[in-house]
Design a protein around this motif. Structure first.
Motif, mmCIF file in Angstrom:
data_model
loop_
_atom_site.group_PDB
_atom_site.id
_atom_site.type_symbol
_atom_site.label_atom_id
_atom_site.label_comp_id
_atom_site.label_asym_id
_atom_site.label_seq_id
_atom_site.Cartn_x
_atom_site.Cartn_y
_atom_site.Cartn_z
ATOM 1 N N ARG A 290 1.283 9.183 -6.010
ATOM 2 C CA ARG A 290 1.543 10.558 -5.621
ATOM 3 C C ARG A 290 2.678 11.176 -6.433
ATOM 4 N N ASP A 291 3.759 10.437 -6.612
ATOM 5 C CA ASP A 291 4.956 10.992 -7.247
ATOM 6 C C ASP A 291 5.252 10.390 -8.606
ATOM 7 N N GLY A 292 4.417 9.475 -9.090
ATOM 8 C CA GLY A 292 4.722 8.813 -10.350
ATOM 9 C C GLY A 292 5.714 7.693 -10.137
ATOM 10 N N PRO A 293 6.320 7.206 -11.211
ATOM 11 C CA PRO A 293 7.308 6.120 -11.073
ATOM 12 C C PRO A 293 8.453 6.542 -10.153
ATOM 13 N N VAL A 294 8.659 5.784 -9.127
ATOM 14 C CA VAL A 294 9.699 6.102 -8.149
ATOM 15 C C VAL A 294 10.842 5.130 -8.316
ATOM 16 N N ALA B 192 0.829 -1.205 0.000
ATOM 17 C CA ALA B 192 0.000 0.000 0.000
ATOM 18 C C ALA B 192 0.864 1.255 0.000
ATOM 19 N N ARG B 193 1.953 1.255 0.760
ATOM 20 C CA ARG B 193 2.846 2.421 0.754
ATOM 21 C C ARG B 193 3.507 2.597 -0.607
ATOM 22 N N ARG B 194 3.890 1.505 -1.240
ATOM 23 C CA ARG B 194 4.499 1.601 -2.564
ATOM 24 C C ARG B 194 3.513 2.123 -3.588
ATOM 25 N N ASP B 195 2.267 1.626 -3.575
ATOM 26 C CA ASP B 195 1.258 2.095 -4.518
ATOM 27 C C ASP B 195 0.912 3.563 -4.275
ATOM 28 N N ALA B 196 0.869 3.970 -3.007
ATOM 29 C CA ALA B 196 0.582 5.372 -2.705
ATOM 30 C C ALA B 196 1.708 6.277 -3.188
#
Length: 290
Positions: free
Chosen positions: A232-236, A224-228
């Motif tokens: 929010r910031d696009g590809p991280v 969930a943190r990765r998807d958020a």
């Protein structure tokens, strides 16, 4: 595809393998002159037993007994390597069972906390005032947990070539009166190897297998943190998938085939890992496509 029964079956098989690994570590720890993990077998004169007592969770017993150990834990080299060859695929299989068990779990993340502004640098006369003594907080015991992500591959790592000490060339000078220093003997299978880290990995794997639903919740929070962060910031940068490409770490099977016949080199943990890998890939694909 309902993988609940398959997850339970592989979980029980992994627990049997873990008991075997712990028994191997206890046998090595109970040897004379080796204070290894679980040196408290009957008649070994050690400190503790790695197996859980009746009525207690495996993870609590392991971590409680682990905190009583001295840091000088050793195992014979041959036994250390034998445990490590089975521990690595067992950890990868447990990680994939956690991913498969986390399928369908939805978690709600708390709102992000605003970052506190850093205090401005003191200026003027206050900058030269002596600061009071800093109170060091008491170190809290570190809890070891099974990593949720596969270790990344390092294709561009340059392996250092080193000649072992027992095979180094002997270059003698013309000073015949110089003392002769013999080369060290080659490594022996019975050489003591530090096994403190190995014991921590066994304890982490025990805790993960003992609480698979809790580990699934832990993975669901990471996802969930990765998807958020992506929303929010696009590809991280960083890991987007918990599984690395190619064959799982420590495994000897490229895919799971229940009707295939394997050679003697294929162990039970390899079949468990291949099956768990198929379950984890199926769970990740269904989550991403939904």
């Amino acid at each position: 595809m309902d993988g609940t029964a398959a997850i339970k079956q592989n979980l029980e098989a992994l627990k049997r393998i873990l008991v075997m690994l712990v028994a191997m570590a206890e046998m090595g720890g109970g040897m004379p002159g080796a204070g290894g993990v679980g040196a408290g077998m009957p008649g070994a004169g050690g400190q503790f037993t790695f197996f859980p007592r009746k009525g207690e969770a495996a993870s609590r017993q392991v971590l409680a007994e682990k905190s009583k150990l001295s840091p000088a834990l050793t195992l014979p080299r041959h036994l250390y390597l034998a445990i490590l060859r089975l521990l690595r695929p067992a950890e990868a299989a447990a990680r994939r069972l956690i991913i498969a068990a986390a399928r369908g779990i939805v978690v709600t993340l708390p709102p992000l906390r605003p970052r506190k502004p850093k205090p401005a640098t003191l200026r003027g006369p206050r900058a030269f005032l002596p600061k009071g003594p800093k109170k060091r907080p008491k170190p809290t015991p570190r809890s070891w947990s099974l990593p949720l992500l596969d270790p990344p591959r390092r294709p561009f790592r340059i392996a250092r070539r080193a000649v072992p000490a027992h095979a180094a060339p002997r270059i003698l000078g013309l000073d015949f009166g110089a003392p002769y220093h013999p080369l060290p003997p080659p490594p022996s299978p019975n050489d003591p190897i530090d096994s403190a880290r190995l014991g921590q990995r066994l304890a982490a794997l025990t805790a993960a297998l003992d609480d698979l639903p809790g580990q699934a919740q832990r993975f669901a929070r990471w996802k969930a943190r990765r998807d958020a962060a992506i929303a929010r910031d696009g590809p991280v940068s960083g890991r987007r998938s918990p599984l690395r490409r190619g064959r799982p770490p420590g495994g000897r099977l490229s895919r799971y085939d229940p009707v295939a016949t394997h050679s003697r080199k294929i162990r039970e943990v390899d079949e468990i890992l291949a099956h768990a890998h198929a379950l984890a890939v199926h769970a990740l694909d269904n989550h991403d496509s939904s």
